[in-house]
Each structure stands twice: as structure tokens, then as C-alpha cells.
Design a protein around this motif. Structure first.
Motif, PDB file in Angstrom:
ATOM      1  N   GLU A  84       0.843  -1.207   0.000  1.00 34.42           N
ATOM      2  CA  GLU A  84       0.000   0.000   0.000  1.00 34.42           C
ATOM      3  C   GLU A  84       0.878   1.256   0.000  1.00 34.42           C
ATOM      4  OE1 GLU A  84      -0.323  -2.571   1.957  1.00 34.42           O
ATOM      5  OE2 GLU A  84      -2.388  -3.332   1.768  1.00 34.42           O
ATOM      6  N   SER A  85       1.994   1.158   0.723  1.00 31.75           N
ATOM      7  CA  SER A  85       2.926   2.273   0.794  1.00 31.75           C
ATOM      8  C   SER A  85       3.548   2.560  -0.566  1.00 31.75           C
ATOM      9  CB  SER A  85       4.011   1.939   1.818  1.00 31.75           C
ATOM     10  OG  SER A  85       4.936   2.981   1.943  1.00 31.75           O
ATOM     11  N   LEU A  86       3.935   1.508  -1.274  1.00 34.53           N
ATOM     12  CA  LEU A  86       4.484   1.692  -2.623  1.00 34.53           C
ATOM     13  C   LEU A  86       3.443   2.325  -3.541  1.00 34.53           C
ATOM     14  CD1 LEU A  86       6.487  -1.628  -3.160  1.00 34.53           C
ATOM     15  CD2 LEU A  86       7.429   0.669  -2.900  1.00 34.53           C
ATOM     16  N   ALA A  87       2.193   1.921  -3.405  1.00 31.28           N
ATOM     17  CA  ALA A  87       1.110   2.484  -4.222  1.00 31.28           C
ATOM     18  C   ALA A  87       0.979   3.988  -3.973  1.00 31.28           C
ATOM     19  CB  ALA A  87      -0.206   1.771  -3.921  1.00 31.28           C
ATOM     20  N   LYS A  88       0.956   4.377  -2.707  1.00 32.10           N
ATOM     21  CA  LYS A  88       0.833   5.801  -2.367  1.00 32.10           C
ATOM     22  C   LYS A  88       2.043   6.590  -2.870  1.00 32.10           C
ATOM     23  CE  LYS A  88      -1.944   5.088   1.822  1.00 32.10           C
ATOM     24  NZ  LYS A  88      -1.932   5.165   3.308  1.00 32.10           N
ATOM     25  N   TYR A  89       3.214   5.974  -2.758  1.00 36.04           N
ATOM     26  CA  TYR A  89       4.425   6.634  -3.239  1.00 36.04           C
ATOM     27  C   TYR A  89       4.317   6.930  -4.732  1.00 36.04           C
ATOM     28  CZ  TYR A  89       8.986   7.030  -5.334  1.00 36.04           C
ATOM     29  OH  TYR A  89      10.033   7.451  -6.115  1.00 36.04           O
ATOM     30  N   CYS A  90       3.942   5.927  -5.516  1.00 39.91           N
ATOM     31  CA  CYS A  90       3.834   6.106  -6.969  1.00 39.91           C
ATOM     32  C   CYS A  90       2.868   7.239  -7.314  1.00 39.91           C
ATOM     33  CB  CYS A  90       3.348   4.819  -7.628  1.00 39.91           C
ATOM     34  SG  CYS A  90       4.541   3.456  -7.595  1.00 39.91           S
ATOM     35  N   MET A  91       1.759   7.292  -6.625  1.00 40.59           N
ATOM     36  CA  MET A  91       0.739   8.297  -6.940  1.00 40.59           C
ATOM     37  C   MET A  91       1.107   9.685  -6.428  1.00 40.59           C
ATOM     38  SD  MET A  91      -2.920   6.302  -6.654  1.00 40.59           S
ATOM     39  CE  MET A  91      -2.566   5.227  -5.282  1.00 40.59           C
ATOM     40  N   GLY A  92       2.099   9.774  -5.537  1.00 44.57           N
ATOM     41  CA  GLY A  92       2.439  11.059  -4.943  1.00 44.57           C
ATOM     42  C   GLY A  92       3.608  11.772  -5.573  1.00 44.57           C
ATOM     43  N   CYS A  93       4.188  11.210  -6.651  1.00 41.36           N
ATOM     44  CA  CYS A  93       5.306  11.875  -7.314  1.00 41.36           C
ATOM     45  C   CYS A  93       4.836  13.149  -8.020  1.00 41.36           C
ATOM     46  CB  CYS A  93       5.958  10.934  -8.330  1.00 41.36           C
ATOM     47  SG  CYS A  93       6.751   9.522  -7.559  1.00 41.36           S
ATOM     48  N   TYR A  94       5.734  14.090  -8.186  1.00 37.72           N
ATOM     49  CA  TYR A  94       5.366  15.408  -8.738  1.00 37.72           C
ATOM     50  C   TYR A  94       4.687  15.291 -10.093  1.00 37.72           C
ATOM     51  CZ  TYR A  94       5.713  20.211 -10.385  1.00 37.72           C
ATOM     52  OH  TYR A  94       5.407  21.460 -10.877  1.00 37.72           O
ATOM     53  N   THR A  95       5.210  14.441 -10.978  1.00 39.93           N
ATOM     54  CA  THR A  95       4.638  14.336 -12.323  1.00 39.93           C
ATOM     55  C   THR A  95       3.266  13.675 -12.318  1.00 39.93           C
ATOM     56  OG1 THR A  95       5.959  12.322 -12.631  1.00 39.93           O
ATOM     57  CG2 THR A  95       6.804  14.366 -13.605  1.00 39.93           C
ATOM     58  N   ASN A  96       2.845  13.153 -11.175  1.00 34.23           N
ATOM     59  CA  ASN A  96       1.518  12.553 -11.085  1.00 34.23           C
ATOM     60  C   ASN A  96       0.522  13.486 -10.404  1.00 34.23           C
ATOM     61  OD1 ASN A  96       0.334   9.947 -11.904  1.00 34.23           O
ATOM     62  ND2 ASN A  96      -0.351   9.861  -9.793  1.00 34.23           N
ATOM     63  N   LEU A  97       0.946  14.691 -10.052  1.00 35.92           N
ATOM     64  CA  LEU A  97       0.044  15.676  -9.460  1.00 35.92           C
ATOM     65  C   LEU A  97      -0.685  16.424 -10.568  1.00 35.92           C
ATOM     66  CD1 LEU A  97       2.347  17.307  -6.729  1.00 35.92           C
ATOM     67  CD2 LEU A  97       0.922  15.261  -6.536  1.00 35.92           C
ATOM     68  N   ASN A  98      -1.919  16.842 -10.297  1.00 33.66           N
ATOM     69  CA  ASN A  98      -2.620  17.655 -11.296  1.00 33.66           C
ATOM     70  C   ASN A  98      -2.094  19.091 -11.249  1.00 33.66           C
ATOM     71  OD1 ASN A  98      -4.006  19.063  -9.229  1.00 33.66           O
ATOM     72  ND2 ASN A  98      -5.725  17.635  -9.278  1.00 33.66           N
ATOM     73  N   LEU A  99      -2.486  19.911 -12.211  1.00 32.58           N
ATOM     74  CA  LEU A  99      -1.925  21.262 -12.306  1.00 32.58           C
ATOM     75  C   LEU A  99      -2.264  22.145 -11.106  1.00 32.58           C
ATOM     76  CD1 LEU A  99      -2.225  21.969 -16.135  1.00 32.58           C
ATOM     77  CD2 LEU A  99      -0.159  21.521 -14.822  1.00 32.58           C
ATOM     78  N   PRO A 100      -3.492  22.133 -10.592  1.00 34.93           N
ATOM     79  CA  PRO A 100      -3.740  22.925  -9.376  1.00 34.93           C
ATOM     80  C   PRO A 100      -2.850  22.525  -8.204  1.00 34.93           C
ATOM     81  CG  PRO A 100      -5.825  22.319 -10.396  1.00 34.93           C
ATOM     82  CD  PRO A 100      -4.753  21.563 -11.125  1.00 34.93           C
ATOM     83  N   GLN A 101      -2.588  21.228  -8.056  1.00 35.72           N
ATOM     84  CA  GLN A 101      -1.686  20.778  -6.990  1.00 35.72           C
ATOM     85  C   GLN A 101      -0.275  21.329  -7.196  1.00 35.72           C
ATOM     86  OE1 GLN A 101      -2.770  16.495  -7.507  1.00 35.72           O
ATOM     87  NE2 GLN A 101      -2.537  16.413  -5.297  1.00 35.72           N
TER      88      GLN A 101
END
Length: 435
Positions: free
Chosen positions: A326-343
């Protein structure tokens, strides 16, 4: 100014250099020593999982940037274009393909091992998929595992998304790792590695946040690319990474205690005149020339988006030994290039404010859609929201044809003049207000 040789003698830099040299030697002898090799990417990598199977990771974009810094990328890019790759294709891809066409000799001159597994960890960059299609053609008998990472469309990670990611690891990624390595998945070993990951992440955040100090003891963009190296690549989860970041943090604390600025390739920066937040990757083919323009003008980058491509740890995420997958999953989704533009806008705006930046600058990369898309909107939004001077320059990752030293220097000189004028005006307004 200090002798340039003195600037590279800090213990942390020696530790990192030794770590990387050892890694490339291990890779060059992997086949003789029976080591299996996984080709994967930096953003959203699952390094701990790879290492828990005693396999070695190879990051094609790291090979490309290292080739760029060693002036090898131009010929590789030309060779890739000769076989049909467009000028507009990501130059990391063309450099990597060109390197393979020329015998897969790595940036250090040692031959890179062929992959035993292609692990496509898609995190925010569509080009990765096309890149791996080409790798699959070059290595048709190598198994491919796909780890698809959903965007944070609404600005948050949901339980459904985590479940989706974990299922992929359990049903596709881990079984293929077991098949290739001949070893069974060991969740306890993975958990123990994540203890080291969290320790290193804590230390990295302390190092990067030291730039809130005035003067900043570090440059969080040019020097920052060295700081993030071990944790974003092959060493997260290892004791070596913890040792490196412990030493680095000790050095940074000492610089803060002494009131020193960052170290540059030509020695210590004597005076901090401007503090900047920078969006976008650096140029690698002319890295030192690019950096020199900034430190010659007394400009220090106190925060950057590029040092977050492998994890935005300062927002609080840490790898969790209690819930490894679960931690690896959250890590992958939290990288800068995976953030939307408002974020991204919110993150960069917070950096400008929290790090007391004088201005915001974008280095737009010609062939990198993942970063370049939305940058003009980001720039306008930062300017309107915070009222700070914004600047825009253009270069490329590893294609020297798109680095114009004179053009970039002229633009930056004009930008710094604008920052200087603004400082004079602000000082006058403050003086009048006091009077």
C-alpha cells in the motif's frame, strides 16, 4: 574563492561517488555473477521491491542524463533519429535508444547488462509507455510487467486507487519478479527495507528544508540533483542511503551553524543576492555552464519541482513498513509528475512563500511534455497570486542543439535586473513606511 578541487571533497560527495561507482561495476558484472536486472523508471519506482528480490535496477533516464553530462548524448540522439525517431520525441528516449544501438555502453564506459525484466512503472509521463514499446522491440524475449499509476485527478489518493495499484503488484509485478529471480516474495524483508527508506526520507526533507534558512546552505536545484540521486534511484531502502543522508545532513547543519552559503563547482558562494524557486528539469549537456550563470549572479535556488519527481516527501509521505505494498502504491501516486496542475501551482506557490523567494523561474524543456504542459498557466498563476517577478527560459534535457548559452544568459541577466530593481523599490517603500 575556494579551489574547485576543495568543493568536491566533502565526505557525503565521496560516499555518493563510491556508491554509484560500485553500482555501475555491479551492473557491468551482473551476468557473470548471476544477478538479474530490471529496467524501470525513476518517478514511481518500486526500488525496494526490486532489491528485496536481490535484483539490480537500471534507470534509462539516468543513463541518458549521465550521457548528457559526459557529452555523449548528441551522437546517440542522431543515431536514433537516423532510424526514424522524430526531432520532437523526448531526448531521453532517443539518447537511451542510441546508446543501445551503439553496444549499450553505459555513461561510465562499462557495458550495461541486458534486462531480465522490463518493469514499466507509469507515473505521469505517457512517453514512458512508448519508450517501453521500443525496449520491448529491442528485447523481444524479455517479460514485461506493467504498473499503471492513476492520476490524482481530484487532488487526493483514494482507497480504490490504492487497491487498484496493490492488485497489479500482487497479480502481475510480483509473480513476474518471482519467475525472473527464482525467489519468493518476502514481505518481511520488504518491510525492513522500508524502515531504511523512511529514515533516508526524513533526512532528505531536513536537507531540502534547510534552504528556508537565510542564507541558504544549499542550492536545491543544481546541487539538489546530487542530493536526490541515491533515494530516487537504486539505493532507497538500503543502509548505504541512510549513511549518505546522515553525513549530508551533518554537513548542512554545520554550514547553517557557520552561516555559509551553498557550495558550487568553483567553491563557496560568498553572497546570496537572489532566492529563486525553479520549475522544470535542468539541462544536462551544459550543466555546469548553466549553473555558473546563476552563481555568478549570486542566485540560489531554494526550492524546485525537479527534486520532487521521485517523491514529494516534504508533504509528509513516508514509506510504511507496516503496509509495504500500500505504501508503494501511495508513493507512486504522490510523485510530482503525477500531481494535477492545481496541486503543482499550490506546491510551487507555497515554496515561494515558505522559502522567502525573490522570484519564480521556469526552465521549459522542449521535448518533455510531462513538465512543459501547463507551465505558462503555472507561471501566470504564481505571478497573479503572489506578485513576484516570474521568468521563462527554454532548453532541453540532453540535446545540445537546444541549449543556447547566449540566449539563456541574456534572458537571465534581464530577469535578475528586474529582481534587483524590485528589491530597490521594496527597500524604498519600507524606508518611507518607517519614516
Amino acid at each position: 574563492m575556494s579551489n574547485p578541487k576543495e568543493a568536491i571533497k566533502e565526505k557525503s560527495m565521496i560516499i555518493q561517488k563510491d556508491m554509484l561507482a560500485k553500482l555501475f561495476t555491479e551492473l557491468s558484472t551482473a551476468k557473470e555473477n548471476g544477478k538479474k536486472v530490471v529496467y524501470t523508471f525513476v518517478p514511481g519506482n518500486v526500488t525496494e521491491l526490486i532489491l528485496s528480490f536481490d535484483m539490480l535496477p537500471v534507470y534509462p533516464e539516468i543513463n541518458a542524463l549521465q550521457s548528457g553530462m559526459r557529452k555523449k548524448s548528441a551522437s546517440y540522439i542522431r543515431d536514433a533519429e537516423k532510424i526514424g525517431f522524430s526531432e520532437d520525441v523526448c531526448t531521453y528516449v532517443k539518447c537511451d535508444i542510441g546508446m543501445m544501438l551503439n553496444g549499450n555502453i553505459g555513461p561510465t564506459g562499462e557495458k550495461m547488462p541486458e534486462p531480465d525484466l522490463l518493469l514499466l512503472s507509469y507515473t505521469g509521463c505517457f512517453t514512458f509507455m512508448k519508450w517501453f514499446e521500443n525496449l520491448e522491440k529491442l528485447y523481444p524475449n524479455v517479460p514485461v510487467a506493467m504498473l499503471h499509476t492513476p492520476y490524482q485527478e481530484d487532488g487526493k489518493i483514494t482507497e480504490d486507487q490504492i487497491t487498484y495499484m496493490v492488485k497489479q503488484m500482487e497479480t502481475d509485478v510480483i509473480p513476474k519478479m518471482e519467475m525472473v529471480s527464482g525467489k519468493k516474495y518476502d514481505p518481511e524483508r520488504l518491510s525492513k527495507m522500508m524502515v531504511n527508506s523512511a529514515k533516508a526520507e526524513d533526512l532528505l526533507v531536513k536537507v531540502l528544508e534547510s534552504a528556508k534558512h537565510v542564507p541558504s546552505p544549499i542550492d536545491a536545484y543544481f546541487a539538489g540533483v546530487y542530493y536526490i540521486g541515491p533515494i530516487f534511484t537504486a539505493f532507497r531502502g538500503t543502509e548505504e542511503a541512510v549513511e549518505y543522508y546522515t553525513e549530508l545532513w551533518n554537513e548542512v547543519q554545520e554550514r547553517m551553524r557557520l552561516g555559509l552559503g551553498p557550495i558550487t563547482p568553483e567553491g563557496e558562494l560568498r553572497e546570496e543576492k537572489f532566492r529563486l524557486v525553479v520549475e522544470g528539469p535542468p539541462n544536462w549537456t551544459n550543466f555546469r555552464e548553466f549553473w555558473k550563470i546563476f552563481y555568478d549572479m549570486g542566485a540560489v535556488i531554494v526550492a524546485s519541482s525537479y527534486t520532487k519527481v521521485g517523491g514529494v516527501y516534504d508533504l509528509g509521505f513516508r514509506h510504511d513498513p507496516e503496509h509495504p505494498l500500500e505504501s508503494l502504491a501511495k508513493y507512486c501516486m504522490g510523485c510530482y509528475t503525477n500531481l494535477n496542475l492545481p496541486q503543482r501551482v499550490n506546491l510551487l506557490a507555497d515554496y515561494v512563500t515558505e522559502y522567502k523567494a525573490d522570484g519564480f523561474l521556469i526552465n521549459s524543456i522542449k521535448s518533455c511534455n510531462s513538465f512543459s504542459a501547463g507551465q505558462l498557466m503555472i507561471m501566470r498563476e504564481i505571478e497573479q497570486r503572489l506578485g513576484v517577478p516570474v521568468g521563462f527560459i527554454e532548453s532541453d534535457l540532453v540535446d545540445p542543439r537546444y541549449f543556447s548559452y547566449a540566449n539563456i544568459k541574456n534572458r537571465l541577466e534581464s530577469y535578475f535586473q528586474m529582481l534587483e530593481q524590485r528589491k530597490i523599490i521594496l527597500a524604498q517603500e519600507t524606508s518611507e513606511a518607517i519614516a
